[in-house]
Design a protein around this motif. Structure first.
Motif, mmCIF file in Angstrom:
data_model
loop_
_atom_site.group_PDB
_atom_site.id
_atom_site.type_symbol
_atom_site.label_atom_id
_atom_site.label_comp_id
_atom_site.label_asym_id
_atom_site.label_seq_id
_atom_site.Cartn_x
_atom_site.Cartn_y
_atom_site.Cartn_z
ATOM 1 N N ILE A 239 9.736 19.654 27.956
ATOM 2 C CA ILE A 239 10.344 20.346 29.094
ATOM 3 C C ILE A 239 11.403 19.448 29.727
ATOM 4 O O ILE A 239 11.140 18.292 30.054
ATOM 5 N N LYS A 240 12.593 19.970 29.900
ATOM 6 C CA LYS A 240 13.626 19.233 30.617
ATOM 7 C C LYS A 240 13.289 19.237 32.098
ATOM 8 O O LYS A 240 13.292 20.295 32.739
ATOM 9 N N ALA A 241 12.974 18.075 32.636
ATOM 10 C CA ALA A 241 12.519 17.990 34.024
ATOM 11 C C ALA A 241 12.878 16.640 34.605
ATOM 12 O O ALA A 241 12.997 15.641 33.878
ATOM 13 N N ASP A 242 13.039 16.611 35.929
ATOM 14 C CA ASP A 242 13.318 15.336 36.598
ATOM 15 C C ASP A 242 12.946 15.451 38.069
ATOM 16 O O ASP A 242 12.798 16.539 38.630
ATOM 17 N N GLY A 243 12.784 14.304 38.688
ATOM 18 C CA GLY A 243 12.462 14.233 40.103
ATOM 19 C C GLY A 243 12.139 12.801 40.479
ATOM 20 O O GLY A 243 11.855 11.990 39.587
ATOM 21 N N GLU A 244 12.279 12.417 41.727
ATOM 22 C CA GLU A 244 12.497 13.348 42.816
ATOM 23 C C GLU A 244 13.998 13.605 43.021
ATOM 24 O O GLU A 244 14.818 12.696 42.862
ATOM 25 N N LEU A 245 14.316 14.864 43.379
ATOM 26 C CA LEU A 245 15.693 15.272 43.604
ATOM 27 C C LEU A 245 15.792 16.077 44.901
ATOM 28 O O LEU A 245 14.939 16.921 45.178
ATOM 29 N N GLN A 246 16.838 15.809 45.673
ATOM 30 C CA GLN A 246 17.156 16.695 46.784
ATOM 31 C C GLN A 246 17.757 17.984 46.223
ATOM 32 O O GLN A 246 18.273 18.007 45.098
ATOM 33 N N PHE A 247 17.683 19.050 47.018
ATOM 34 C CA PHE A 247 18.118 20.345 46.491
ATOM 35 C C PHE A 247 19.585 20.302 46.056
ATOM 36 O O PHE A 247 19.930 20.852 44.995
ATOM 37 N N ASP A 248 20.445 19.676 46.842
ATOM 38 C CA ASP A 248 21.860 19.675 46.463
ATOM 39 C C ASP A 248 22.088 18.918 45.160
ATOM 40 O O ASP A 248 22.909 19.312 44.327
ATOM 41 N N ALA A 249 21.342 17.850 44.962
ATOM 42 C CA ALA A 249 21.465 17.100 43.709
ATOM 43 C C ALA A 249 20.959 17.917 42.522
ATOM 44 O O ALA A 249 21.471 17.787 41.401
ATOM 45 N N ALA A 250 19.985 18.755 42.758
ATOM 46 C CA ALA A 250 19.453 19.597 41.682
ATOM 47 C C ALA A 250 20.367 20.772 41.373
ATOM 48 O O ALA A 250 20.464 21.201 40.216
ATOM 49 N N PHE A 251 21.065 21.283 42.384
ATOM 50 C CA PHE A 251 21.790 22.549 42.264
ATOM 51 C C PHE A 251 23.285 22.390 42.000
ATOM 52 O O PHE A 251 23.879 23.177 41.249
ATOM 53 N N VAL A 252 23.919 21.400 42.609
ATOM 54 C CA VAL A 252 25.379 21.266 42.550
ATOM 55 C C VAL A 252 25.749 20.188 41.526
ATOM 56 O O VAL A 252 25.367 19.023 41.684
ATOM 57 N N PRO A 253 26.489 20.522 40.474
ATOM 58 C CA PRO A 253 26.798 19.533 39.443
ATOM 59 C C PRO A 253 27.462 18.260 39.964
ATOM 60 O O PRO A 253 27.087 17.149 39.552
ATOM 61 N N GLU A 254 28.420 18.406 40.870
ATOM 62 C CA GLU A 254 29.124 17.223 41.374
ATOM 63 C C GLU A 254 28.190 16.309 42.154
ATOM 64 O O GLU A 254 28.258 15.077 42.037
ATOM 65 N N VAL A 255 27.312 16.903 42.944
ATOM 66 C CA VAL A 255 26.361 16.101 43.723
ATOM 67 C C VAL A 255 25.335 15.469 42.789
ATOM 68 O O VAL A 255 24.963 14.305 42.954
ATOM 69 N N GLY A 256 24.903 16.225 41.790
ATOM 70 C CA GLY A 256 23.962 15.672 40.825
ATOM 71 C C GLY A 256 24.536 14.482 40.092
ATOM 72 O O GLY A 256 23.849 13.465 39.896
ATOM 73 N N THR A 257 25.792 14.581 39.689
ATOM 74 C CA THR A 257 26.449 13.461 38.995
ATOM 75 C C THR A 257 26.556 12.248 39.895
ATOM 76 O O THR A 257 26.384 11.104 39.458
ATOM 77 N N SER A 258 26.814 12.491 41.180
ATOM 78 C CA SER A 258 26.968 11.389 42.124
ATOM 79 C C SER A 258 25.637 10.732 42.469
ATOM 80 O O SER A 258 25.516 9.499 42.458
ATOM 81 N N LYS A 259 24.624 11.557 42.754
ATOM 82 C CA LYS A 259 23.353 11.018 43.239
ATOM 83 C C LYS A 259 22.381 10.631 42.125
ATOM 84 O O LYS A 259 21.534 9.752 42.315
ATOM 85 N N ALA A 260 22.464 11.326 40.991
ATOM 86 C CA ALA A 260 21.500 11.085 39.908
ATOM 87 C C ALA A 260 22.214 11.143 38.566
ATOM 88 O O ALA A 260 21.975 12.039 37.745
ATOM 89 N N ALA A 266 19.865 17.235 36.855
ATOM 90 C CA ALA A 266 20.584 17.244 38.127
ATOM 91 C C ALA A 266 21.842 18.100 37.998
ATOM 92 O O ALA A 266 22.615 17.951 37.052
ATOM 93 N N GLY A 267 22.025 19.006 38.944
ATOM 94 C CA GLY A 267 23.178 19.889 38.950
ATOM 95 C C GLY A 267 23.018 21.131 38.101
ATOM 96 O O GLY A 267 23.823 22.058 38.212
ATOM 97 N N SER A 268 21.991 21.182 37.242
ATOM 98 C CA SER A 268 21.817 22.332 36.354
ATOM 99 C C SER A 268 20.439 22.958 36.474
ATOM 100 O O SER A 268 20.078 23.823 35.672
ATOM 101 N N ALA A 269 19.659 22.547 37.462
ATOM 102 C CA ALA A 269 18.278 23.037 37.567
ATOM 103 C C ALA A 269 18.239 24.535 37.843
ATOM 104 O O ALA A 269 19.010 25.057 38.655
ATOM 105 N N ASN A 270 17.340 25.229 37.143
ATOM 106 C CA ASN A 270 17.096 26.652 37.407
ATOM 107 C C ASN A 270 15.644 26.919 37.789
ATOM 108 O O ASN A 270 15.262 28.066 38.032
#
Length: 334
Positions: A239-260, A266-270
């Protein structure tokens, strides 16, 4: 919405028999009629025969061959159901007389129809509370043998042409498990990944959410999430999974790239896994009321057979969608 059309189309490809425990409610009748007209399901409406029949007449569908009525007060199934329910609950002090009385409850009766193979799944909660609806499912249908626990999720359908480009997500647990342990959180993530594949027909990308991203904060509540992520990765590396992540890091690709930047999701979570029911319930309602998402649920996962809950504020379309969800769950269980 294309996601909901796809969900209904896949349900119609292999229709199932769904029993509705609140058979005289106009929303239930309208949603059931729509499900039958779309070829999604065969329906049994549970309730007073006269009241359900009157509701069908009012809806303009008094003689639809794909819709039947079961009245717990007069049904020939009631005696056998009472014996089954007595065996299930006698360890709790239930007497046979009590069982005979309780199977007249439409929630119990509908769940027994599913347990005993007279229907493939059940839907309720347009009138009954979530606690009553879930209690009937747990007492009668019970947990699946391979499920560590029963949990819930909401299917969140984003507005069309959302700037993110995403169409739908799973939010879990947003309706049932109040304060899961790390082990329970990992189990909820596994079940939710399966529900994502089942309902959205897409690969799950699971984010275990927190107020911290990859060590940006230290707290016991963060540790619970990181421990759950470690368990998930160790026991289910597929399973592709990761954590801990804030919602913006999980949802927004640019924020995910920056924070994680090292994260695979990160950035692609569904699939969004919330650390407790406070966060999950608040989160889905904000997404629904402020973000304009359509929230379908709470959908139960981890039961032996499908049983699902409706909001008491539901409309007929919500009922049809939940019937389709239950059919897809039944297809997988078959």
């Amino acid at each position: 919405m294309s996601v909901l059309r796809d969900l209904r189309d896949r349900a119609a490809a292999r229709p199932a028999h769904i029993v509705m425990s609140e058979g005289s409610d106009p929303r239930i009748v309208a949603g059931a009629v729509a499900a039958v007209q779309q070829g999604i399901a065969r329906i049994t409406l549970v309730g007073s025969r006269d009241e359900v029949a009157a509701a069908l007449v009012a809806a303009g569908h008094p003689n639809n061959p794909a819709i039947s009525i079961q009245d717990p007060e007069t049904s020939e199934l009631a005696a056998g159901f009472a014996a089954t329910f007595f065996e299930l609950r006698k360890h709790k002090g239930l007497t046979l007389d009590d069982a005979e009385a309780q199977v007249r409850d439409p929630l119990i009766f509908a769940a027994l129809m599913v347990r005993e193979g007279h229907a493939d799944g059940t839907v309720g909660g347009a009138v009954a509370t979530t606690s009553d609806t879930v209690r009937a499912a747990l007492q009668v249908i019970g947990k699946a043998k391979d499920a560590p626990l029963v949990s819930s999720f909401f299917l969140m359908v984003l507005p069309e042409n959302h700037p993110s480009g995403k169409e739908a997500m799973i939010f879990s647990d947003s309706g049932l498990v109040i304060d899961p342990t790390s082990e329970e959180l990992a189990a909820i993530a596994v079940a939710s990944a399966g529900s994502c594949q089942q309902l959205l027909n897409t690969e799950p990308h699971v984010a275990l959410l927190s107020f911290s991203t990859m060590g940006s904060a230290r707290h016991a509540r963060v540790d619970k999430v990181t421990d759950a992520a470690a368990l998930l990765k160790a026991n289910h590396p597929e399973i592709k999974a990761d954590g801990e992540l804030q919602f913006d890091a999980a949802f927004v690709p640019e924020v995910g790239t920056s924070k994680a930047p090292e994260s695979t999701v990160a950035g692609s979570a569904n699939v969004m896994i919330f650390p407790n029911l406070d966060a999950g319930n608040i989160g889905y309602k904000i997404a629904q009321r402020v973000g304009g998402c359509e929230a379908i649920g709470p959908i139960l996962q981890g039961l032996a057979k499908p049983a699902n809950d409706l909001s008491r504020g539901c409309v007929a379309q919500d009922v049809t969608n939940m019937i389709a969800v239950s059919v897809l769950q039944a297809q997988t269980d078959a």
